[in-house]
Design an enzyme around this catalytic site. Structure first.
Site, PDB file in Angstrom:
ATOM      1  N   HIS A 381       0.813  -1.215   0.000  1.00  0.00           N
ATOM      2  CA  HIS A 381       0.000   0.000   0.000  1.00  0.00           C
ATOM      3  C   HIS A 381       0.850   1.271   0.000  1.00  0.00           C
ATOM      4  CE1 HIS A 381      -3.730   1.886  -0.123  1.00  0.00           C
ATOM      5  NE2 HIS A 381      -4.287   1.504   1.006  1.00  0.00           N
ATOM      6  N   ASP A 385      -2.001   2.186  -4.783  1.00  0.00           N
ATOM      7  CA  ASP A 385      -3.252   2.681  -4.225  1.00  0.00           C
ATOM      8  C   ASP A 385      -4.355   1.651  -4.437  1.00  0.00           C
ATOM      9  OD1 ASP A 385      -2.064   5.082  -3.488  1.00  0.00           O
ATOM     10  OD2 ASP A 385      -2.535   6.031  -5.404  1.00  0.00           O
TER      11      ASP A 385
END
Length: 410
Positions: A381, A385
């Site tokens: 992450h 995204d």
């Protein structure tokens, strides 16, 4: 004549030490020239160490699970025709002596004893039910004096040994288990533990799960397998998934990448080197199919079978177990409904393939049976995204649900 001291070989690639994962000999054992003495592990490659000479082993450097530095003494062998304890001279390597509380070589763990000075040398006489109870309780029957005919060990003898005046359990075979087995984590299992800990501690995972209709893919796969040549491997779902990945990566190259968080650099690769998480007798390894972008379905399947077989039988080379740019994790029929795969550090994405099941699907007018499969995928992450992760999986889904698109060159 002096003893021969075999040192830990230099396996190259900057490796400074190796872990001993298996001994084939112990002090006192005779050895032949070229006989395998031990197996050591560096990263995920296991290397067998043969003996350059014939003789008798007089000393080993470490227990299983311990590491030995490259070029440090590993095994000492009294060569044929030499004295076991040769005087030291310029050509002799001084051999470290084992600590008083540490055996010179690995020994099998002893069974628990109960204030018994020694074990009987003869095989104990006992009924199968008594033997089963003893095994489940972790008791060596050689410690017990039998009171039955001809010294036969009875249930009462076993009860008296474990807790005088009390019975261990009814003779129905249902017994309490009180043993604790301590298993030292060594070799590949220790490497796996280190890699998983590193990945989870340093990578914030985001997992995205999507349902995929593989009915048409399964029909196509069956037809292709029916018409395959003798020199072509049987197709599974994975080669189709690999080709779908290669096509999708062209549109989203950021998924085919590694992240050096210490340097703050993301490396995006043109080559698609797909790691395939594979279960082996020794544990989980990740053989790599290189340049999937340049391989056909059949070629991908053939290379996948080759590297997976090499990983399972332990013959895979170091370069076949490293260098992946993205990984697929699949447990086949054990794949479950969903999973949360751990990213293969330092990659930024892993695609989890779950099992195929037939489910009723509403087509607008009625429920019809369709073959469905979930993709459970994780992403770094810090780099990926959620929107991009979803878009990536949705594109793979479109290719899998309309498999003819996999074969269309862009």
């Amino acid at each position: 004549m002096t003893d021969f001291v075999l040192t830990m070989p230099d396996v190259g690639e900057g490796v400074a030490e190796a872990e001993v994962v298996e001994w084939h000999v112990k002090p006192g054992d005779p050895v032949r020239e070229d006989m395998v003495l031990a197996a050591v592990m560096t990263d995920k490659a296991t290397i067998e160490i043969p003996s350059p000479v014939a003789g008798v082993v007089t000393w080993v450097a470490a227990d299983v699970g311990e590491t030995v530095a490259v070029k440090a003494p590993l095994v000492r062998i009294a060569r044929e025709g030499s004295e076991i304890a040769a005087p030291a001279d310029a050509d002799t390597v001084e051999t470290p002596q084992p600590k008083p509380d540490q055996p010179a070589s690995p020994t099998a763990p002893s069974l628990p004893t109960k204030d018994v000075p020694g074990l009987k040398s003869q095989k104990p006489v006992a009924a199968p039910a008594v033997r089963r109870r003893a095994i489940e309780a972790g008791i060596d029957l050689r410690q017990i004096e039998g009171t039955g005919p001809a010294g036969r060990i009875t249930h009462e003898d076993l009860d008296s040994f474990t807790a005088p005046g009390k019975t261990l359990a009814e003779t129905s075979g249902l017994v309490k288990r009180t043993t604790v087995e301590e298993v030292k984590i060594t070799g590949l299992r220790r490497k796996i533990a280190e890699k998983m800990s590193l990945s989870v501690s340093r990578i914030p995972h985001i997992t995205y799960i999507e349902e995929v209709d593989v009915t048409d893919l399964e029909e196509l796969r069956a037809k292709m397998n029916e018409g395959r040549r003798d020199d072509q491997p049987k197709l599974t779902v994975l080669p189709f998934m690999m080709r779908a990945l290669a096509k999708t990566i062209v549109e989203q190259p950021g998924m085919n990448a590694t992240f050096d968080d210490a340097a703050g650099i993301v490396s995006r690769y043109g080559a698609v080197h797909i790691g395939i998480a594979t279960q082996t007798p020794a544990g989980l390894v990740v053989p790599v199919v290189r340049h999937v972008e340049a391989r056909s379905i059949w070629d991908s399947a053939k290379e996948l079978a080759r590297v997976a077989d090499a990983a399972r039988d332990g013959s895979a080379q170091r370069e076949e177990l490293s260098g992946s740019t993205i990984t697929i994790s699949s447990l086949g029929a054990l794949g479950g409904i969903a999973s949360t795969p751990v990213i293969n550090h330092p990659e930024v994405a892993i695609i989890g393939v779950n099992k195929i099941v037939t489910r009723p699907v509403w087509d607008g007018n009625q429920f019809i049976p369709r073959k469905m499969m979930n993709l459970s995928s994780s992403f770094d992450h810090r780099i990926v995204d959620g929107w991009d992760a979803a878009r990536f999986i949705q594109r793979i889904k479109a290719l899998i649900e309309t498999p003819a698109l996999i074969f269309i060159e862009s």
